[in-house]
Motif scaffolding. Structure first.
Motif, PDB file in Angstrom:
ATOM      1  N   ILE A 134     156.097  66.141 101.278  1.00  0.00           N
ATOM      2  CA  ILE A 134     155.050  65.551 102.106  1.00  0.00           C
ATOM      3  C   ILE A 134     153.778  65.462 101.277  1.00  0.00           C
ATOM      4  N   ASN A 135     153.172  64.273 101.231  1.00  0.00           N
ATOM      5  CA  ASN A 135     151.883  64.093 100.574  1.00  0.00           C
ATOM      6  C   ASN A 135     150.775  64.260 101.610  1.00  0.00           C
ATOM      7  N   THR A 136     149.909  65.246 101.403  1.00  0.00           N
ATOM      8  CA  THR A 136     148.769  65.429 102.303  1.00  0.00           C
ATOM      9  C   THR A 136     147.602  64.598 101.805  1.00  0.00           C
ATOM     10  N   GLU A 137     146.660  64.327 102.689  1.00  0.00           N
ATOM     11  CA  GLU A 137     145.493  63.514 102.349  1.00  0.00           C
ATOM     12  C   GLU A 137     144.230  64.355 102.481  1.00  0.00           C
ATOM     13  N   ARG A 138     143.294  64.154 101.571  1.00  0.00           N
ATOM     14  CA  ARG A 138     142.073  64.960 101.539  1.00  0.00           C
ATOM     15  C   ARG A 138     141.301  64.840 102.860  1.00  0.00           C
ATOM     16  N   ASN A 139     140.911  66.031 103.391  1.00  0.00           N
ATOM     17  CA  ASN A 139     140.098  66.106 104.610  1.00  0.00           C
ATOM     18  C   ASN A 139     140.760  65.418 105.803  1.00  0.00           C
ATOM     19  N   ASN A 140     142.074  65.452 105.830  1.00  0.00           N
ATOM     20  CA  ASN A 140     142.789  64.833 106.948  1.00  0.00           C
ATOM     21  C   ASN A 140     143.632  65.898 107.640  1.00  0.00           C
ATOM     22  N   ASP A 141     143.325  66.184 108.913  1.00  0.00           N
ATOM     23  CA  ASP A 141     144.113  67.151 109.662  1.00  0.00           C
ATOM     24  C   ASP A 141     145.505  66.591 109.912  1.00  0.00           C
ATOM     25  N   LEU A 142     146.516  67.404 109.609  1.00  0.00           N
ATOM     26  CA  LEU A 142     147.892  66.973 109.789  1.00  0.00           C
ATOM     27  C   LEU A 142     148.671  68.032 110.557  1.00  0.00           C
ATOM     28  N   CYS A 143     149.608  67.579 111.373  1.00  0.00           N
ATOM     29  CA  CYS A 143     150.627  68.451 111.954  1.00  0.00           C
ATOM     30  C   CYS A 143     151.981  67.943 111.487  1.00  0.00           C
ATOM     31  N   ILE A 144     152.788  68.860 110.977  1.00  0.00           N
ATOM     32  CA  ILE A 144     154.086  68.508 110.413  1.00  0.00           C
ATOM     33  C   ILE A 144     155.166  69.231 111.197  1.00  0.00           C
TER      34      ILE A 144
ATOM     35  N   LEU B 213     174.036  73.722 114.438  1.00  0.00           N
ATOM     36  CA  LEU B 213     172.929  74.606 114.132  1.00  0.00           C
ATOM     37  C   LEU B 213     171.669  73.751 114.045  1.00  0.00           C
ATOM     38  N   VAL B 214     170.619  74.102 114.798  1.00  0.00           N
ATOM     39  CA  VAL B 214     169.380  73.329 114.814  1.00  0.00           C
ATOM     40  C   VAL B 214     168.199  74.291 114.746  1.00  0.00           C
ATOM     41  N   TYR B 215     167.313  74.062 113.749  1.00  0.00           N
ATOM     42  CA  TYR B 215     166.101  74.868 113.615  1.00  0.00           C
ATOM     43  C   TYR B 215     164.900  73.938 113.498  1.00  0.00           C
ATOM     44  N   ASP B 216     163.793  74.303 114.166  1.00  0.00           N
ATOM     45  CA  ASP B 216     162.547  73.543 114.108  1.00  0.00           C
ATOM     46  C   ASP B 216     161.421  74.441 113.603  1.00  0.00           C
ATOM     47  N   TYR B 217     160.487  73.827 112.903  1.00  0.00           N
ATOM     48  CA  TYR B 217     159.272  74.540 112.502  1.00  0.00           C
ATOM     49  C   TYR B 217     158.100  73.565 112.514  1.00  0.00           C
ATOM     50  N   CYS B 218     156.969  73.991 113.082  1.00  0.00           N
ATOM     51  CA  CYS B 218     155.791  73.137 113.177  1.00  0.00           C
ATOM     52  C   CYS B 218     154.586  73.866 112.611  1.00  0.00           C
ATOM     53  N   GLU B 219     153.818  73.178 111.759  1.00  0.00           N
ATOM     54  CA  GLU B 219     152.571  73.742 111.260  1.00  0.00           C
ATOM     55  C   GLU B 219     151.495  72.662 111.229  1.00  0.00           C
ATOM     56  N   CYS B 220     150.269  73.062 111.546  1.00  0.00           N
ATOM     57  CA  CYS B 220     149.114  72.182 111.472  1.00  0.00           C
ATOM     58  C   CYS B 220     148.197  72.698 110.379  1.00  0.00           C
ATOM     59  N   LEU B 221     147.702  71.799 109.542  1.00  0.00           N
ATOM     60  CA  LEU B 221     146.908  72.211 108.396  1.00  0.00           C
ATOM     61  C   LEU B 221     145.763  71.233 108.166  1.00  0.00           C
ATOM     62  N   ASN B 222     144.768  71.695 107.435  1.00  0.00           N
ATOM     63  CA  ASN B 222     143.629  70.877 107.053  1.00  0.00           C
ATOM     64  C   ASN B 222     143.558  70.870 105.540  1.00  0.00           C
TER      65      ASN B 222
END
Length: 327
Positions: free
Chosen positions: A208-218, A273-282
């Protein structure tokens, strides 16, 4: 500037209520469980996340009980002459002995995921169909499929290296465009014994490419089928791990999931088998992060065996400012 609706959307599929037979051969016409229609005309490089879920309930009694179902996902496009088979999944439970208890009554959740990224040569109007192509039973007194659901999320896809398609223009009012990444699948040799001190066995991976100063939830999703062939002490014990490694040289273990199966008889079972993970980052800097799903621990009883097949990994990336409720 051309205004195009890039907003991701979900389509709810049609569920068919059908009396299922106790035997279905692959030479017979398949049984259609559900289908969903999508239109990708106004979405560049679309990816469709198809998900079917249900509960399988069955009762086993007697010698050598067996229950086996093979599912198939088919895509129909009016530009193509024939439907395309995208993937097959197999659910199986089998015991090689007389059950020591009177019967086994099971209600098993099942989730089947598929990430389908398309190109400009599709018609835009596509039908996904979930079928049963084979059923095999022995000493199954009853079974049924309940709580069925079939959905398709239509979302913007990405080209290589995480770049958006350049031939489309965005209205400035649209802001951040949610997108999806489909992960790379590996097929390593799986060890019978593995400790957390050993190198992990990588199963899937995506960037995943993050963007500067952009809040993201993945939102990360991993799915597969685990086959357990259990003998002697009749158990297996597996541990899975999700790790994030970024271009700023940071590495973080996000989560671990244990998986354990124990039976009193020699038993073969193939289950989802199913696993989920969610994180929000800045993100304060331009960087890319690699998410890796791996097996880090394996312990089996003597003469037992396991396999991890039909693996899939996806990431849905949203604007964190409006999607904080995801995490």
């Amino acid at each position: 500037m051309r205004r195009v609706n890039y907003s991701p959307h979900v389509k709810c599929g049609k569920i068919y209520q059908i009396d299922l037979p106790y035997r279905l051969d692959e030479s017979e016409p398949p049984i259609v469980l559900a289908e969903v229609n999508v239109n990708t005309k106004d979405i560049p490089m679309p990816c469709i996340l198809v998900k079917f879920s249900e509960f399988i309930n069955f009762t086993l009694l007697g010698l050598n009980p067996k229950f086996n179902i093979i599912y198939r996902l088919v895509r129909e496009d009016r530009y193509l002459s024939y439907p395309q088979i995208l993937k097959e999944w197999e659910f199986e439970f089998e015991s090689s002995e007389m059950l020591e208890i009177a019967n086994v009554d099971t209600n098993q959740p099942t989730v089947l995921d598929y990430c389908d990224c398309l190109d400009r040569y599709t018609s835009g109007r596509i039908t996904y169909r979930l079928e049963i192509v084979q059923i095999e039973t022995n000493n199954v007194t009853s079974y049924g499929l309940t709580n069925k659901s079939f959905t398709a999320i239509v979302i913007n896809g990405l080209k290589e290296e995480g770049k958006r398609h350049n031939s489309y223009f965005l209205d400035r009012n649209l802001g951040f465009i949610p997108y999806v990444k489909c992960g790379k699948v590996f097929d390593p040799v799986l060890p019978i014994k593995l400790s957390k001190e050993d190198p992990p066995v990588i199963l899937t991976q995506l960037i995943i490419n993050t963007e500067r100063n952009n809040d993201l939830c993945i939102l990360i999703n991993f799915s597969s089928f685990v086959t357990s062939i259990l003998k002697e002490d009749h158990f297996n014990n597996l541990t899975f791990r999700l790790v994030k490694s970024c271009s700023d040289f940071t590495t973080q273990v996000l989560r671990e999931w244990p998986f354990r199966r124990v039976f009193v008889n020699d038993t073969n079972i193939k289950e989802p088998l199913v696993y989920d993970y969610c994180e929000c980052l800045n993100s304060k800097f331009d960087r890319h992060c690699t998410y890796t799903f791996a097996l880090v621990e394996a312990e089996l009883s003597e003469k037992s065996f396991y396999n991890i097949s039909q693996k899939s990994m996806t990431a849905k990336v949203y604007s964190g400012k409006h999607q904080q409720g995801l995490c």
